[in-house]
Scaffold this active site. Structure first.
Site, PDB file in Angstrom:
ATOM      1  N   HIS A 165       0.846  -1.186   0.000  1.00 36.18           N
ATOM      2  CA  HIS A 165       0.000   0.000   0.000  1.00 36.18           C
ATOM      3  C   HIS A 165       0.883   1.238   0.000  1.00 36.18           C
ATOM      4  CE1 HIS A 165      -3.830  -1.997   1.854  1.00 36.18           C
ATOM      5  NE2 HIS A 165      -3.983  -1.826   0.556  1.00 36.18           N
ATOM      6  N   CYS A 176      -2.261   2.808   9.015  1.00 38.22           N
ATOM      7  CA  CYS A 176      -3.219   1.788   8.604  1.00 38.22           C
ATOM      8  C   CYS A 176      -4.396   1.683   9.567  1.00 38.22           C
ATOM      9  CB  CYS A 176      -2.536   0.422   8.509  1.00 38.22           C
ATOM     10  SG  CYS A 176      -1.391   0.260   7.125  1.00 38.22           S
TER      11      CYS A 176
END
EC number: 4.3.1.12
Length: 703
Positions: free
Chosen positions: A168, A264
């Protein structure tokens, strides 16, 4: 507390590492401590509560990764783009996050179900310029970026991730207040790094090292001048502090086991549009094309090559259609949508796809784009550059096969639109119409059918180069093919250098010419000079080839030969006069084998036959190559590479040189019909003649 900021979190009630969808999870399934995870999450929650307002979305049983709320979606103003998770293990989170967004009054946008995009994990707003950095490569697709630009009315800059540990964008990239950036450059391809450097000045780029990257130092939450993260080295902490930020460390090791940390675990839900300071910068636009591939796509590996070159060049793909051939000899068809973050990258991708046989299918017409030549010898910008493969250009709905196929040329269309020709830049004239871009162009690759090796006793598939393979085995293959070419009236062209003479190979090459194996010979001034020196004086560069010793005064021999031939007026006349009685040039003259000697700046003399006009020499070479079945390249890097560039696909090429670099360069041109032999050229020719004599002997025929 900065009251105007809102963050969304989800309690780790059901958190665990239940599966593997990223490298961090490998080896950690069910090895995370629930108690430690709750404790670490609570500490992060407490730190953030002291800085911003934190809201909670209820955790849902069965979805352990819901704790990573950064992936819920992307928010700007009163709009929310809902995530489309790539892996089924997380797709069940989508309805819960959608319900939360709607309950808070957001207008929710949903991407097509087959278009992955994982929210603020792969999309981060710059904190000064106002644009959106969007990642792709592992979890999110490039094709999602135009949707973000349209729905959120924001400039999107696409960054390609290339290290699967940083799957990511937020694992390796953290925009900070006032335009600073904390990031790990090796996680991105070169194009993305250039884009970052163009937008973020050097004094505001904080590039980190791998040791900090793997502890997720970039996976940080930035609130004004505070940066909250898992762990950081003292050196990096000092660099961030020097930029005016306060680093707050809070351990999140249990969440690293699942591939996440501070960023996150949070989603910033109040994002206010910022007017870009770079309003004059043209927005980055994702370009998309659709191509079609046909053939034995799986057996030949073409489909894998096509998809690999798309991603290797920074693009993204979506297979729209794949029809697998039902019969053993049936061909397959694939229709693929290709996306690239810039026009230049798309051009690179399309160029390579066209070379392996792809055809563009995404335009209303398949006609090629034609632009006129406005200056002799100069093509229009973006002209299509030809390859060694047979090429078709579509004009007025009709596919035209290009004449004079060769690499590194432009495709010129005749005034009546009936013929297409590969023309060198220097040969273009005002009024020629030249193919521009890749529309309406296709290359025709030789089908690579199943069981090809079983249908032919010898083949040249694979373009292998090795100095360790048994030369005798390769020579057997080449000898068999040479005899086939001669017996069917084919054409062998030999390109050679003076090393053929120096290594004692001249008598063997002369044999090939005398016995009808060679139909044309190409070389330079030196091969002819030293061949005739050996014929008339018994030396080559003044060395007695029989004894291997230098002859007194031998350094003048080649000049004496040149002088004598110049006195006769030509090589033909020197042979007719009896000055040259044996050797390569003698056999060429006696057997009416045409030869072209291309001169260079280093040539002594030169011989009267040597063509010192480079362009004329190239033209004559090209004429001799036309119609060749095989080209035998013997220890001449200069002439062999030149010949290789002029030769279309379908012509078998054998390159023999003691230098592996020369052989590799010729084999790398992409033709499957080429073979490289790394060995002494004199030895090679000796073995070749021996094998041909065996094949021509009555015993061999009887067998």
């Amino acid at each position: 507390m900065t009251a105007q900021l809102n963050y969304l979190m989800c309690a780790p009630d059901h958190y665990d590492v239940d599966y593997v969808i990223n490298p961090w999870m490998e080896g950690n399934v069910h090895k995370s401590s629930r108690d430690r995870a709750v404790e670490q999450w609570q500490k992060l929650y407490g730190v953030l509560k002291g800085l911003v307002n934190v809201e909670l979305v209820p955790p849902a049983k069965g979805w352990p990764d819901m704790v990573f709320t950064a992936n819920a979606g992307l928010v700007l103003g009163d709009k929310a783009v809902l995530s489309r998770f790539l892996h089924k293990e997380r797709q069940g989170e989508e309805p819960y996050f959608k319900a939360w967004f709607e309950s808070k009054g957001f207008t929710v946008f949903e991407l097509p179900k087959d278009l992955p995009f994982e929210g603020a994990g792969d999309a981060l707003f710059d904190r000064s310029g106002g644009w959106l950095w969007a990642g792709y490569g592992f979890r999110s697709e490039l094709d999602a970026h135009p949707y973000l630009a349209k729905w959120l009315n924001v400039e999107v800059l696409s960054l390609r991730l290339i290290d699967n540990r940083f799957y990511h964008l937020d694992t390796c990239f953290c925009p900070l207040t006032d335009g600073y950036l904390l990031y790990y450059p090796p996680a991105f391809d070169s194009y993305s790094n250039r884009l970052i450097e163009m937008r973020i000045p050097a004094n505001k780029r904080i590039a980190i090292e791998e040791a900090d990257a793997v502890t997720f130092s970039c996976n940080a939450v930035n609130v004004d001048r505070h940066v909250v993260m898992n762990k950081i080295s003292d050196r990096l902490k000092q660099r961030i502090s020097d930029a005016g930020f306060n680093v707050i460390e809070t351990p999140l090791t249990e969440f690293l086991k699942a591939g996440g940390a501070a960023k996150c675990l949070t989603l910033r839900t109040i994002e206010v549009p910022i007017a870009s300071e770079l309003a004059n910068v043209e927005p980055s636009i994702v370009e998309a094309r659709i191509v079609e591939l046909t053939g034995h796509l799986l057996d030949s590996g073409i489909i894998n090559r096509a998809l690999d070159l798309v991603t290797d060049n920074g693009g993204s793909f979506q297979v729209l259609e794949f029809n697998l051939g039902e019969q053993r000899q049936s061909t397959s068809l694939a229709k693929i949508r290709i996306s690239a973050p810039s026009h230049d990258l798309m051009e690179t991708i399309m160029g390579e796809l066209i070379e392996i046989g792809a055809v563009l299918q995404d335009r209303d017409t398949s006609d090629a784009n034609l632009e006129p030549v406005l200056q002799d010898g100069v093509a229009p910008d973006d002209f299509y550059v030809s390859t060694i493969y047979p090429t078709d250009a579509c004009v007025d709905g009709e596919w035209l096969r290009c004449k004079n196929q060769r690499m590194d040329a432009a495709i010129a269309i005749s005034p009546d639109g009936k013929t297409a020709t590969c023309k060198l830049l220097r040969d273009l004239v005002v009024g020629d119409r030249v193919v521009v871009g890749y529309d309406g162009v296709r290359t025709v690759r030789k089908p690579e059918a199943r069981d090809t090796a079983k249908k032919e006793e010898f083949s040249f598939m694979g373009a292998g180069v090795s100095s360790e393979r048994r030369v005798e085995l390769v020579v057997e293959q080449i000898a068999w093919e040479l005899r086939q070419i001669r017996d069917r009236g084919g054409k062998l062209v030999v390109s050679c250098g003076p090393v053929v003479v120096h290594t004692g190979g001249a008598p063997h090459l002369a044999y090939l010419i005398r016995e009808g194996y060679v139909q044309s010979m190409l070389g330079g001034n030196a091969i002819a000079v030293h061949d005739m020196e050996q014929s008339s004086m018994g030396t080559s560069l003044g060395v007695d080839l029989k004894r291997g010793v230098s002859v007194k005064g031998g350094h003048r021999h080649h000049l004496k030969v040149i002088n004598s031939v110049r006195r006769y007026g030509s090589i033909h006349k020197a042979v007719e006069a009896g000055f040259v009685k044996t050797g390569v040039m003698y056999e060429c003259v006696k057997n009416d084998v045409p030869f072209v000697l291309a001169g260079s700046i280093r040539d002594d003399g030169p011989l009267p036959d040597t063509v010192m006009d480079l362009l004329e020499a190239q033209r004559l070479y090209s004429e001799q190559i036309r119609g060749a079945d095989m080209i035998l390249m013997l220890s001449s890097m200069l002439h062999s590479i030149g010949v290789g560039n002029m030769t279309p696909a379908g012509v078998k090429m054998v390159c023999v040189d003691i230098n592996p670099a020369v052989v590799t360069k010729l084999s790398d041109r992409g033709s499957v019909e080429s073979v490289g032999v790394v060995t002494d050229v004199g030895l090679f020719l000796s073995l070749l003649v021996q094998q041909l004599k065996k094949l021509d002997s009555p015993v061999s025929v009887a067998v």
